[in-house]
Enzyme design. Structure first.
Site, PDB file in Angstrom:
ATOM      1  N   ASP A  98      34.408  43.819  35.789  1.00 47.61           N
ATOM      2  CA  ASP A  98      33.756  42.998  36.824  1.00 47.61           C
ATOM      3  C   ASP A  98      32.547  42.233  36.282  1.00 47.61           C
ATOM      4  O   ASP A  98      32.004  41.358  36.967  1.00 47.61           O
ATOM      5  CB  ASP A  98      33.312  43.874  38.002  1.00 47.61           C
ATOM      6  CG  ASP A  98      34.498  44.421  38.786  1.00 47.61           C
ATOM      7  OD1 ASP A  98      35.614  43.888  38.634  1.00 47.61           O
ATOM      8  OD2 ASP A  98      34.302  45.380  39.553  1.00 47.61           O
ATOM      9  N   LYS A 134      41.831  39.135  39.948  1.00 51.53           N
ATOM     10  CA  LYS A 134      40.661  39.554  40.709  1.00 51.53           C
ATOM     11  C   LYS A 134      40.506  38.634  41.934  1.00 51.53           C
ATOM     12  O   LYS A 134      41.448  37.930  42.286  1.00 51.53           O
ATOM     13  CB  LYS A 134      39.413  39.550  39.810  1.00 51.53           C
ATOM     14  CG  LYS A 134      39.504  40.582  38.684  1.00 51.53           C
ATOM     15  CD  LYS A 134      39.563  42.000  39.229  1.00 51.53           C
ATOM     16  CE  LYS A 134      39.721  43.028  38.143  1.00 51.53           C
ATOM     17  NZ  LYS A 134      39.963  44.375  38.678  1.00 51.53           N
TER      18      LYS A 134
HETATM   19  C1  S3P Z   1      37.447  49.079  41.538  1.00 53.05           C
HETATM   20  C2  S3P Z   1      38.206  48.951  40.420  1.00 53.05           C
HETATM   21  C3  S3P Z   1      38.333  47.706  39.636  1.00 53.05           C
HETATM   22  C4  S3P Z   1      37.262  46.687  39.993  1.00 53.05           C
HETATM   23  C5  S3P Z   1      37.006  46.601  41.448  1.00 53.05           C
HETATM   24  C6  S3P Z   1      36.625  47.952  42.025  1.00 53.05           C
HETATM   25  C7  S3P Z   1      37.406  50.377  42.226  1.00 53.05           C
HETATM   26  O1  S3P Z   1      39.607  47.153  39.887  1.00 53.05           O
HETATM   27  O2  S3P Z   1      37.598  45.428  39.474  1.00 53.05           O
HETATM   28  O3  S3P Z   1      35.959  45.689  41.721  1.00 53.05           O
HETATM   29  O4  S3P Z   1      36.503  50.601  43.044  1.00 53.05           O
HETATM   30  O5  S3P Z   1      38.294  51.205  41.964  1.00 53.05           O
HETATM   31  P1  S3P Z   1      40.888  47.664  39.042  1.00 53.05           P
HETATM   32  O6  S3P Z   1      40.819  49.124  39.049  1.00 53.05           O
HETATM   33  O7  S3P Z   1      42.097  47.171  39.735  1.00 53.05           O
HETATM   34  O8  S3P Z   1      40.710  47.056  37.680  1.00 53.05           O
END
Ligand code: S3P
Length: 430
Positions: A318, A345
């Site tokens: 992120d 994203k």
């Molecule tokens: C998150 C996991 C991440 C991240 C998102 C929040 C979470 O996504 O990009 O902002 O809280 O589990 P991914 O696990 O799909 O990469």
């Protein structure tokens, strides 16, 4: 929002609660027995969407601003929602809640905004279906809106093709309702808040890391009860990242960022900063509720380019938009690869970062799984098209502070998703 070049950011900033942890407190608190009391909860639109979803399933959640109290009803206490659950812009709400919903004896539907409804959900539909869950894409395009019906779940082992905490957590939550052990292996370790917090709630969960392959596996067994907890949410390192970058890039700055979560599965940005020559000191390091926390002292630094690839990517996924801004200001070349996840994203963040940085005069090329940035060219103010992506708005707001002329951030209100007080936070630093 219009912003211009400044110097001398000095003072302290208190970062709002971690978004990932805030979501999980509400979800786990709702299916636990007894009350869960949460301080420093992130009052951002994404986490408020999670609260609303659980309220619609009969959970009483008191939001007293300073404190949130979730009156959990146990693993089998949710009731059927009478309307579609509105997940807004939140991928975390959608994917994690789906893992809980496939284990319920009632039907439900989930839908969000245009961005959310175009993000890939096959990545959870496939494993949850393998577990015996009934979950489908209503428009048959692999995206939300999703329809979920009662099913009988069994434990599986799932080899995830992506290092995604959302996919992992969805499967682990469904595992609470399965008839045996469930395990998920991911190609490299993604954020582990679910594993840490579910353990605190009393779940039978453990993790294993294979040093030879870097693959990580989490195992969960069904349990009869989870227990409400008292949780202090650490500041979100993904939000702190904008102040880290501001402190490093804006001349004559010194910023103390207080109470920030530095869990190793989230703190890749600190390693990258170190590799770029940043002057950063961690103070007051401690652990609360299994989560590492520190104050981060940042001083203006001369940065140089670096290469960011492989297992570190999930620990800073992120933060790539703001890292790209740092790379644009740094001397030399920065290469970011193995980050194809950026394309799915809130926006395609390879495109949104590259297009906007190019418009500011940066020498940057998009690649299939990242970008190559030749840093050191003066950035110029322009109009930034955020496409309603909160992280693009915040990253380019920092770029604006070192760019010539004025920068206009379109739809800057989208920062509400993860950091409603983002622009106010600068007041203490001017
Ligand atoms: C998150 C996991 C991440 C991240 C998102 C929040 C979470 O996504 O990009 O902002 O809280 O589990 P991914 O696990 O799909 O990469």
């Amino acid at each position: 929002m219009e912003l211009a070049k400044i110097t001398g950011l000095r003072g302290e900033v208190n970062i709002p609660g971690d978004k990932s942890i805030s979501h999980r407190c509400i979800m786990f608190g709702s299916i636990a027995s007894g009350t869960t009391e949460i301080s420093n909860f992130l009052q951002g639109a994404d986490c408020l969407a999670t609260i609303n979803c659980f309220r619609r399933m009969g959970i009483e959640i008191e939001n007293q601003e300073e404190k949130i109290i979730v009156h959990g009803k146990g693993l089998h206490g949710l009731t059927a929602p009478t309307e579609i659950l509105d997940v807004g812009n939140s991928g975390t709400t959608t994917r994690l809640i789906s893992g809980i919903l496939v284990g319920q004896p009632f039907e439900s539907k989930l839908s969000g905004d245009n961005s959310l409804n175009s993000r890939p959900m096959k990545r959870i539909i496939e494993p949850l279906t393998k577990m015996g869950g009934h979950i489908s894409s209503i428009l048959r395009n692999g995206c939300a809106p999703l329809y979920i019906a009662p099913g009988k779940l069994h434990g599986i082992h799932y080899d995830s093709p992506v290092a995604s905490a959302q996919v992992k957590s969805s499967i682990l939550l469904a595992g609470l309702y399965a008839d045996g052990e469930t395990s998920v292996t991911e190609p490299s370790l993604s954020r582990n808040h679910t594993e840490l917090m579910l353990k605190e709630f009393g779940a039978d969960i453990r993790s294993q890391f294979d040093l030879n392959t870097s693959k990580a596996t989490a195992f969960i067994r069904p349990c009869s009860e989870l227990y409400g907890q008292k949780i202090m949410v650490p500041g979100d390192i993904s939000s702190a990242a904008y102040f880290i970058a501001a402190g490093l890039l804006v001349p004559d700055s010194e910023i103390l960022i207080k109470n920030t979560g530095i869990n190793a599965t989230r703190a890749g940005i600190l390693k990258v900063c170190e590799n770029m020559g940043a002057n950063i000191t961690l103070l007051n390091e401690r652990t609360e509720g299994g989560e590492a926390i520190a104050d981060i002292l940042v001083r203006t630094s001369k940065l140089h380019g670096t290469t960011i690839s492989g297992d570190i990517i999930p620990t800073l996924i992120d933060e790539i938009p703001i890292i790209a801004i740092m790379a644009a200001a740094a001397e030399g070349t920065t290469i970011i690869k193995d980050a194809a996840e950026l394309k799915v994203k809130e926006t395609n963040r390879i495109e949104t970062v590259v297009d906007n940085l190019k418009a500011m005069g940066c020498d940057i090329i998009a690649t299939d799984d990242g970008m190559i940035i030749h840093g050191g060219k003066t950035l110029h103010g322009t109009t930034i098209h955020t496409l309603l992506d909160h992280r693009i708005a915040m990253a380019f707001s920092i770029a604006a502070l070192i760019a010539e002329d004025t920068t206009r951030i379109l739809d800057s209100k989208c920062v509400d998703v993860s950091y409603p007080t983002f622009y106010d936070s600068f007041e203490n630093l001017l």
